[in-house]
Design a protein around this motif. Structure first.
Motif, mmCIF file in Angstrom:
data_model
loop_
_atom_site.group_PDB
_atom_site.id
_atom_site.type_symbol
_atom_site.label_atom_id
_atom_site.label_comp_id
_atom_site.label_asym_id
_atom_site.label_seq_id
_atom_site.Cartn_x
_atom_site.Cartn_y
_atom_site.Cartn_z
ATOM 1 N N THR A 126 0.844 -1.186 0.000
ATOM 2 C CA THR A 126 0.000 0.000 0.000
ATOM 3 C C THR A 126 0.879 1.237 0.000
ATOM 4 O O THR A 126 1.871 1.302 0.740
ATOM 5 N N VAL A 127 0.530 2.223 -0.839
ATOM 6 C CA VAL A 127 1.244 3.493 -0.902
ATOM 7 C C VAL A 127 0.267 4.606 -0.595
ATOM 8 O O VAL A 127 -0.803 4.702 -1.217
ATOM 9 N N ALA A 128 0.616 5.450 0.397
ATOM 10 C CA ALA A 128 -0.212 6.592 0.758
ATOM 11 C C ALA A 128 0.436 7.860 0.227
ATOM 12 O O ALA A 128 1.634 8.080 0.430
ATOM 13 N N ILE A 129 -0.337 8.695 -0.468
ATOM 14 C CA ILE A 129 0.132 9.976 -0.964
ATOM 15 C C ILE A 129 -0.233 11.019 0.078
ATOM 16 O O ILE A 129 -1.412 11.192 0.420
ATOM 17 N N MET A 130 0.795 11.721 0.586
ATOM 18 C CA MET A 130 0.617 12.606 1.723
ATOM 19 C C MET A 130 0.848 14.062 1.335
ATOM 20 O O MET A 130 1.653 14.366 0.461
ATOM 21 N N ALA A 131 0.133 14.953 2.044
ATOM 22 C CA ALA A 131 0.421 16.389 2.015
ATOM 23 C C ALA A 131 0.772 16.752 3.446
ATOM 24 O O ALA A 131 -0.109 16.887 4.301
ATOM 25 N N GLY A 132 2.058 16.860 3.732
ATOM 26 C CA GLY A 132 2.484 16.990 5.118
ATOM 27 C C GLY A 132 2.218 15.688 5.844
ATOM 28 O O GLY A 132 2.675 14.621 5.431
ATOM 29 N N ASP A 133 1.415 15.748 6.903
ATOM 30 C CA ASP A 133 1.047 14.540 7.640
ATOM 31 C C ASP A 133 -0.374 14.087 7.318
ATOM 32 O O ASP A 133 -0.903 13.183 7.967
ATOM 33 N N THR A 134 -0.994 14.728 6.329
ATOM 34 C CA THR A 134 -2.376 14.395 5.978
ATOM 35 C C THR A 134 -2.411 13.474 4.772
ATOM 36 O O THR A 134 -1.914 13.830 3.694
ATOM 37 N N PRO A 135 -2.976 12.276 4.907
ATOM 38 C CA PRO A 135 -3.077 11.380 3.750
ATOM 39 C C PRO A 135 -4.139 11.872 2.784
ATOM 40 O O PRO A 135 -5.237 12.277 3.185
ATOM 41 N N LEU A 136 -3.809 11.874 1.505
ATOM 42 C CA LEU A 136 -4.748 12.292 0.467
ATOM 43 C C LEU A 136 -5.338 11.105 -0.260
ATOM 44 O O LEU A 136 -6.555 10.983 -0.402
ATOM 45 N N LEU A 137 -4.458 10.235 -0.755
ATOM 46 C CA LEU A 137 -4.883 9.059 -1.502
ATOM 47 C C LEU A 137 -4.153 7.842 -0.977
ATOM 48 O O LEU A 137 -3.025 7.946 -0.475
ATOM 49 N N GLU A 138 -4.774 6.684 -1.120
ATOM 50 C CA GLU A 138 -4.124 5.407 -0.853
ATOM 51 C C GLU A 138 -4.346 4.507 -2.056
ATOM 52 O O GLU A 138 -5.477 4.420 -2.568
#
Length: 289
Positions: free
Chosen positions: A65-77
């Motif tokens: 699983t790869v999580a796309i983050m903006a800072g510490d906030t996950p946007l997409l998985e």
């Protein structure tokens, strides 16, 4: 489903024509990675939709699983997750989940940019190949036939180097003699390729045959040309490390291993316990090496 484990701590920077470079990090271990980008919209433009779905499917097949983050906030998985039914209608993938509304807005921004921006994600053909599965990729025999004993381009820098002798130096000051021609003569005659005092005019000859073998032939009257102390009336194919005696001189034969292993069909496939085809003998009218 095949599972894989990963440990990553990377930093990267991607040059984007007409704008600032996009920087980010890839961190994580086990079966989950986090990708943080200075511009999250860069991750998925409109032209990336198909590749993003393919990437998500490939990650899921490997249990990642790869999580796309903006800072510490996950946007997409993407990857080994199960998206809700309504998200599947939007993304057309069960392995791509929008974690926050901001993620949806980021994707929409990327799609708008897709009108002028080329796709930035790699296709599935960029993914690394399986190392052990299927087993044939690891243990299968090479399909490309190799039918030469040595190097077909006659490489490996074959040479003779002086080891001992009356002066430990040749008449022309050399101590290493390359064997580059079809024939190399050894003796005391001025026309010899290797001139050593105390030898007969033509004491020995090294021939480079059509099988890429360097074969030493004795031409002395006293049979004083030997390899490892043994005389070979029919000639002897040289191998790296061979000690060649010509009269009072001793020379060592050297050649790069890739061109001098002397094993059938280019050497053993798979190591010492690997399968090895027998090589046909040389023609009957030629001496065996």
């Amino acid at each position: 489903m095949r599972t894989a484990t990963i440990s990553a701590d990377l930093r990267f920077s991607v040059d984007v024509p007409g704008s600032e470079p996009v920087c980010g990090t890839v961190t994580g271990s086990g079966d989950r990675l986090e990708v943080r980008l200075s511009d999250p919209a860069f991750f998925a433009g409109g032209r990336d939709a198909r590749r993003l779905r393919g990437l998500a499917d490939s990650l899921a097949a490997r249990g990642l699983t790869v999580a796309i983050m903006a800072g510490d906030t996950p946007l997409l998985e993407i990857g080994a997750i199960q998206a809700s039914w309504w998200q599947r209608q939007v993304t057309r993938s069960r392995h791509l989940r929008i974690v926050s509304v901001r993620g949806a807005l980021t994707g929409a921004t990327g799609r708008v940019r897709g009108g002028t921006r080329e796709a930035v994600l790699p296709g599935s053909d960029w993914l690394p190949t399986d190392a052990l599965l299927p087993l044939r990729a690891t243990f299968g025999r090479a399909a490309r036939p190799v039918t030469t004993t040595n190097d077909p381009r006659r490489g490996g820098n074959p040479r003779l180097a002086l080891v001992t002798g009356p002066d430990r130096i040749s008449s022309d000051g050399r101590t290493v003699f390359p064997l580059r021609g079809e024939q190399t003569t050894i003796g005391s005659h001025p026309a010899c390729d290797i001139r050593l005092p105390g030898l007969e005019p033509i004491h020995a000859v090294v021939e480079h045959d059509e099988h890429d073998e360097l074969v030493l032939h004795d031409r002395s009257s006293d049979r004083s040309t030997r390899v490892f102390g043994d005389h070979h009336p029919e000639g002897r194919a040289l191998r790296t490390g061979a000690r060649v005696s010509v009269g009072p001189w001793v020379l060592a034969y050297r050649r790069a291993e890739y061109a001098d292993h002397g094993r059938p069909y280019g050497g053993r496939v798979g190591g010492e316990i690997g399968h090895q085809r027998p090589q046909p003998p040389p023609p009957a009218d030629e001496p065996a090496g």
